[in-house]
Scaffold this active site. Structure first.
Site, PDB file in Angstrom:
ATOM      1  N   GLU A 192      31.871  45.572  41.809  1.00 17.49           N
ATOM      2  CA  GLU A 192      33.394  46.227  41.638  1.00 17.49           C
ATOM      3  C   GLU A 192      33.529  46.386  40.345  1.00 17.49           C
ATOM      4  O   GLU A 192      33.275  45.706  39.483  1.00 17.49           O
ATOM      5  CB  GLU A 192      34.386  45.419  42.486  1.00 17.49           C
ATOM      6  CG  GLU A 192      34.020  44.914  43.900  1.00 17.49           C
ATOM      7  CD  GLU A 192      35.213  44.378  44.330  1.00 17.49           C
ATOM      8  OE1 GLU A 192      35.715  44.691  45.526  1.00 17.49           O
ATOM      9  OE2 GLU A 192      35.786  43.174  43.883  1.00 17.49           O
ATOM     10  N   ASP A 242      43.927  44.201  40.028  1.00 13.64           N
ATOM     11  CA  ASP A 242      43.045  44.524  38.613  1.00 13.64           C
ATOM     12  C   ASP A 242      43.915  45.150  37.900  1.00 13.64           C
ATOM     13  O   ASP A 242      44.753  46.316  38.076  1.00 13.64           O
ATOM     14  CB  ASP A 242      41.717  45.586  39.328  1.00 13.64           C
ATOM     15  CG  ASP A 242      41.352  44.958  40.338  1.00 13.64           C
ATOM     16  OD1 ASP A 242      41.316  43.749  40.668  1.00 13.64           O
ATOM     17  OD2 ASP A 242      40.475  45.964  40.802  1.00 13.64           O
TER      18      ASP A 242
HETATM   19  C1  FRU Z   1      38.611  44.166  42.923  1.00 11.40           C
HETATM   20  C2  FRU Z   1      39.112  45.190  44.033  1.00 11.40           C
HETATM   21  C3  FRU Z   1      38.617  46.708  43.741  1.00 11.40           C
HETATM   22  C4  FRU Z   1      39.372  47.587  44.517  1.00 11.40           C
HETATM   23  C5  FRU Z   1      40.744  46.805  44.293  1.00 11.40           C
HETATM   24  C6  FRU Z   1      41.637  46.987  45.574  1.00 11.40           C
HETATM   25  O1  FRU Z   1      39.467  43.413  42.782  1.00 11.40           O
HETATM   26  O2  FRU Z   1      38.601  44.860  45.153  1.00 11.40           O
HETATM   27  O3  FRU Z   1      37.103  46.896  44.181  1.00 11.40           O
HETATM   28  O4  FRU Z   1      39.716  48.876  43.966  1.00 11.40           O
HETATM   29  O5  FRU Z   1      40.505  45.503  44.103  1.00 11.40           O
HETATM   30  O6  FRU Z   1      43.097  46.118  45.418  1.00 11.40           O
END
Ligand code: FRU
Length: 530
Positions: free
Chosen positions: A240, A58
């Site tokens: 998320e 992300d």
């Molecule tokens: C989304 C996610 C988020 C988390 C991160 C962990 O892709 O699962 O919810 O904070 O990636 O790397």
């Protein structure tokens, strides 16, 4: 080469399972190493951000300060699959050409540094400022792997860190965590927005498959204001990486609040995806607009219908004179992100995009377009008008212009045939198809024969579809093509599809197929960063 690529693990989608997935991948690391280095250089994008080395997911903590766009990202510096998360960092003057910077945040005894956001606290509401430089406050989720192992529910908490050198280095706040976990296993990804209407900071947080709204005066003390999402929209997985922004409706003075909400799985074409909701905000509660009431799982409000645009959010602190809502997403999907056939690095970001809110009759839509800064990197140009398509028709090949890193656009006037097919292909038989079924009013991308696909069963198995939302009789297509990705902006970005692919040699020919139609205003511009 296809056969060499044996990757064993199949990643599951909840974070808990991501850990076991990571374990599996560790075992298969040696096998993935068999992929030749050649594939790696071939696939690396020419003008999309990738870390120099290792794993990225992300985008995080994006803000603009003193002429520089900052992009942080979920980063594992010791491997090419997901692992203990850090925040990597990159900077740019124009969101196209990025320079990677030293890691900004590292895991510590409280846990891994999961996704979150950052704001420039220009008024020093936090008190972290030194009176000279405005402090940059980053808010992130601590993910405590020990708590998770012990089977606790409360291993994700929210924390802050501040920077007094414009985001180069951060100091974690001694009062962390600033928000304790109330017993919700998936409780993460804080995104802060300045709310000048109500003179406060707002923070949206994903909690299971809901969004929680918090407010604060000082970025340290947060109060839960409301929750949103029960029974609304798609809930095929965990919500998320939310974002919450106030947008002006194009060609009007009306303003609405837009909640961007990624979820995984449950995306429009499977796996990860990003939906959005339009409504009003009274300082505490977000209320969905009437036009979106009764939104079920199959609604058409997705920022991108392709499989590879996830966890995207917008930049904070864009100056008022600019006023744009600028977005970037992670160009992958948890279904196969850990297994895509790149070696030294893994994952790219989408092109930075401008989001706008439109209203037609009573329907609001968020539309996207690549940021105009991309035009500053135009290379050679190829144009052609009135191209007659009858059966399979080759339109342009690499002798005339290189198509591997290019912006390609064209129009079709007066849609009257049932099907319109387009493709990018090479001599080795790799073919990436996309097109429009006028009867079904549906766009598609088909990457089933686009090169390496068998590293994961969910990669090339299905044709991705997207509804045509525009009601116009002319079709406009803009494709941003890089070595391993296509971002299709149909109808000025009313429907967007982003997908990645791994051809065994560059795609070099553009063709169309159909019955008696013409392509107008074909324009291809190479994109060159140097
Ligand atoms: C989304 C996610 C988020 C988390 C991160 C962990 O892709 O699962 O919810 O904070 O990636 O790397």
């Amino acid at each position: 080469m296809k056969n060499k690529l044996i990757i064993l693990s199949s990643c599951f989608l909840s974070l808990m399972l991501m850990f076991s997935c990571k374990e599996n991948n560790k075992e298969s690391d040696e096998e993935t190493l068999e992929v030749t280095a050649q594939s790696d250089t071939d696939f690396r994008p020419a003008f999309h951000f990738t870390p120099e080395e290792n794993w990225m997911n992300d985008p995080n903590g994006m803000f603009f300060l003193n002429g520089t766009y900052h992009l942080f990202f979920q980063y594992y510096p010791e491997g090419n699959t997901w692992g203990p998360m850090h925040w990597g960092h990159a900077t740019s003057k124009d969101m196209i050409k990025w320079e990677e910077q030293p890691i900004a945040l590292e895991p510590d005894e409280q846990g891994y540094i999961f996704s979150g956001s950052a704001v420039v606290d220009t008024e020093n509401t936090s008190g972290f400022g030194d009176g000279e430089t405005p402090p940059v406050i980053a808010m992130f989720t601590y993910h405590d792997p020990k708590g998770e192992e012990e089977g606790r529910e409360d291993y994700q908490t929210q924390a802050i860190a501040y920077s007094l050198d414009e985001g180069k280095t951060f100091t974690k706040y001694e009062g962390n965590p600033v928000i304790e976990n109330p017993g919700i296993r998936d409780f993460r990804d804080p995104k802060i927005t300045r709310d000048n209407v109500h003179d406060q900071w707002i923070m949206v947080l994903s909690a299971d498959d809901q969004t929680m709204f918090y407010t604060s005066q000082n970025l340290k003390d947060w109060e839960l204001a409301s929750e949103f999402g029960r029974g609304i929209g798609a809930h095929g997985g965990v919500w998320e990486c939310p974002d919450f922004i106030q947008m002006k409706v194009e060609d009007s003075d009306e303003k609405k609040w837009v909640l961007i909400q990624s979820l995984n799985p449950g995306g429009y074409n499977g796996g990860s995806g990003t939906q959005y909701f339009v409504g009003d905000f009274d300082g505490k509660t977000f209320t969905l607009d009437e036009s979106m009431q009764d939104l079920d799982e199959d609604h058409p409000y997705w920022l991108d219908f392709g499989k590879d645009n996830y966890a995207g959010v917008t930049w904070a602190n864009i100056p008022e004179e600019d006023g744009r809502h600028l977005f970037i997403g992670w160009m992958s999907n948890w279904q196969y992100a850990n297994e895509v056939p790149t070696e030294t690095w893994r994952s790219a970001m989408t092109i930075a995009r401008e989001l706008k809110l439109t209203k037609t009759e009573d329907t609001y839509r968020v539309i996207s377009s690549p940021v105009s800064e991309l035009e500053d990197y135009k290379g050679e140009e190829f144009t052609k008008n009135n191209i007659e398509v009858e059966g399979e028709t080759q339109i342009v090949a690499s002798e005339e212009i290189d198509l591997a890193n290019a912006v390609l656009s064209f129009e079709i006037e007066n849609l009257k045939q049932q099907e319109y097919h387009f493709s990018l292909s090479n001599d080795g038989g790799d073919i990436l198809k996309f097109g429009y079924d006028h009867k079904a009013e549906e766009f598609y991308i088909d990457r089933s024969n686009s090169g390496l696909t068998d590293f994961n069963e969910n990669f090339g198995d299905k044709v991705s579809k997207a509804p045509r939302l525009s009601k116009t009789s002319n079709l406009k297509v803009k494709a941003i093509i890089d070595n391993m990705s296509i971002e299709l902006f149909f109808d000025n970005g009313e429907t967007v599809m982003t997908e990645i692919f791994f051809p065994e040699q560059p795609l070099s020919t553009f063709s169309a197929e159909g019955k008696n139609f013409s392509i107008n205003n074909l324009k291809i511009n190479q994109v060159k960063l140097n």
